[in-house]
Design a protein around this motif. Structure first.
Motif: not given
Length: 292
Positions: A69, A74, A76, A126, A128
């Motif tokens: 990435h 991110t 989660t 998840q 972003w």
């Protein structure tokens, strides 16, 4: 439903409802992708939202082997199951039910997320979150928060709220981030109890209902299970009472996510999110050269 939400001002409304699409990621993990590239500009700074939910190990057991990435964060959030995180910065953690992993990819990171169970329910999300242009090449970072580290409270409307990021009714969340100033709430609405949820006037916002049905806004627009509803922006001159009216006849659970838009160009190629094509090409070159 005859109940009305007593609000301090005009509620945001549902602009449109999105029914996600079935997808596969990692080594074949089946998931529902509900925030896609078509919504990135409208819901800036958010880039993607996936829900993974299955009690069939074939849908999740292979997990997400090592992958790169760059340029964003991110988040989660696990509701059920266990996921092991490892990355090339030396971080390792076990994400369990109710816990959150907040990872800043920055200039580049390689990580894996592998389930640590062979049966049972695996359920989580998840998200972003984009990074501002001057933060995209910062050093990677990682926070692994167990369920006990997530503040929660019960509102006067009997809603139970977990504050993952931001602030709600004076309760500070587990995470605070600059620039995008995200608000990330897991809300459980009590049956038949109207609830008012404040949202910063500067923020883009959406809800994702993952259990039950919700009536949102003064217009009481219905949002059903596994649907994302993009919310209107602020239309009030004094910004007083900025928020969303929510209620559910039978009770419901939903995510409310909001953030300050970056209003910057978005260039994305898979797991790399930058501002220009040239930066994306550099990210690909750096990854291939082993420079993450």
């Amino acid at each position: 439903m005859n109940s009305t939400v007593h609000t301090p001002g005009k509620s945001r409304e549902v602009e449109h409802v999105v029914a996600g699409m079935e997808a596969s990621d990692g080594a074949g993990v089946r998931l529902q992708r509900v925030l896609t590239q078509e919504l990135q500009r409208r819901l800036d700074p958010f880039l993607m939202l996936d829900e993974f939910r299955s009690d069939n190990p074939d849908d999740y057991i292979a997990g997400f082997p090592e992958h790169p990435h760059r340029g964003f964060e991110t988040v989660t959030y696990m509701l059920a199951g266990r996921m092991r995180h490892r990355d090339n910065a030396g971080n390792e953690g076990l994400l369990t039910a109710g816990g959150v992993q907040w990872m800043t990819a920055g200039r580049g990171i390689l990580h894996s997320e592998i389930p640590e169970q062979e049966d049972g329910l695996m359920h989580g999300f998840q998200l972003w979150v984009n990074l501002a242009s001057d933060k995209k090449m910062i050093d990677p970072g990682y926070q692994d928060l167990p369920a006990s580290a997530i503040p929660e409270y019960t509102s006067e409307s009997c809603a139970h709220i977990r504050v993952i990021a931001g602030e709600s009714e004076g309760v500070a969340g587990a995470i605070s981030r600059p620039d995008t100033e995200p608000l990330y709430l897991d809300i459980e609405l009590a049956p038949g109890k109207p609830h008012w949820q404040a949202i910063p006037a500067s923020h883009n916002a959406f809800i994702y209902v993952y259990s039950g049905e919700v009536l949102a806004g003064d217009s009481q627009r219905k949002v059903t299970t596994r649907r994302l509803a993009a919310l209107s922006g602020n239309r009030m001159r004094d910004h007083q009472g900025e928020g969303i009216a929510l209620q559910s006849a039978e009770g419901a659970r939903l995510l409310l996510i909001a953030g300050r838009p970056l209003n910057e160009p978005i260039a994305q190629w898979g797991p790399f999110v930058m501002n220009t094509r040239e930066q994306i090409e550099q990210a690909v070159t750096d990854f291939r050269n082993g420079d993450f």
